[in-house]
Design an enzyme around this catalytic site. Structure first.
Site: not given
Ligand code: ZN
Length: 318
Positions: A95, A97, A114, A171, A191
């Site tokens: 995935q 972001h 993240e 990642h 995704r």
């Molecule tokens: Zn993630």
């Protein structure tokens, strides 16, 4: 006097989840497919509830709106951070972001940067962390042709590793990994590839190929984490990241550790051991999995016991 706000965990069932939130953390989870504990969250998909003190029973998103003084009177409309513990019994989807600009424009919420602290990893465990495409055209071609082995960069991981995963980084957390994740408060995931998995009903999960191609950083660039450790007697404070979104620390408590706050509020989750925290002469017990926020009125606290804690604060643009 102000108290730390202890928060009740919110469990999320996932196709790749397992039972380590029970076996390792002792949580009373509803089934053996629990992938995530949203330990500290004001995101609408799983909001934390305060367990103690004068705000007991209140939701974190409502406190953010109605009691801004707890957070140093911030201007932002949403509590910007989200702490999770993830149990990857199986691989998570590959995935990526979006950043804030893309997330706000297309999804109506923040982007997602993240970072991961590896609590535990089975021997041979790997993450996907970046890719090998040199141009966006090449990225699109490799994705459309399903050349995953050529495209995806795999990295072996072990207990105690720390990874920074800025928005735009392709990642995946691999099988057998238990992670504490500190992230922006967002649930937007594009995704790219889901191993052609099907759920109990025979359904595959949605892919977001075009969005993934749009938001992926090309060529991949993942900054190295420069960790700094400051010893305090036999305890220590490790700084992993200081970014515009969040600062992330590990507090290793062996006996005692005094912490002075350097942000309006601080989040913490105990990942190992037990003990207690003393605030204003009052003691609060700490066990593995416990999470709290030290609000603006709490300027310092002392941790006692044998504890490993991951802590975070809002960064300067959070
Ligand atoms: Zn993630």
């Amino acid at each position: 006097m102000q108290e730390p706000l202890f928060l009740k965990p919110v469990f999320q069932e996932k196709i790749w989840g397992g039972s380590r939130l029970k076996t390792v953390f002792g949580f009373d989870i509803p089934n053996d497919k629990i992938g995530e504990d949203w330990a500290i969250s004001a995101h609408p998909h799983g909001v934390s509830i305060v367990e103690n003190g004068q705000f007991k029973g209140q939701k974190l998103d409502e406190l953010w709106t109605n009691h801004k003084e707890l957070f140093g009177n911030p201007e932002g409309p949403v509590f910007p951070l989200l702490t999770k513990i993830l149990d990857a019994e199986d691989e998570l989807s590959v995935q990526v972001h979006p950043d804030d600009a893309y997330g706000l424009k297309h999804e109506g919420e923040l982007g997602k940067t993240e970072c991961w602290y590896v609590i535990d990893a089975e021997p041979g465990a790997e993450i996907i962390y970046g890719h090998h495409a040199k141009t966006r055209e090449e990225l699109a071609e490799m994705i459309h042709e399903g050349r995953w082995d050529d495209l995806l960069k795999r990295v072996p991981v072990k207990k105690g590793d720390f990874y920074y995963v800025p928005s735009g980084t392709i990642h995946a957390i691999g099988k057998g990994i238990l992670i504490l994740e500190t992230q922006q408060s967002s649930d937007t995931t594009y995704r790219v590839y889901d191993y052609d998995r099907k759920d109990d009903q025979g359904n595959t999960r949605e892919l977001h190929i075009q969005q993934s191609i749009d938001v992926t950083t090309v060529p991949a660039s993942v900054p190295a984490v420069q960790m700094k450790e400051v010893r305090k007697g036999s305890s220590s404070i490790i700084t992993y990241l200081e970014t515009e979104f969040f600062n992330v620390y590990e507090w290793k408590v062996a006996g005692k550790l005094q912490v002075k706050k350097n942000a309006p509020y601080t989040l913490m989750t105990v990942i190992k051991g037990q003990g207690h925290v003393e605030v204003d002469g009052k003691e609060y017990p700490l066990t593995k999995g416990a999470s709290c926020i030290f609000p603006d009125g709490v300027k310092e606290w002392t941790l006692f016991g044998d504890l490993d804690i991951i802590a975070s604060e809002p960064g300067e643009n959070a």
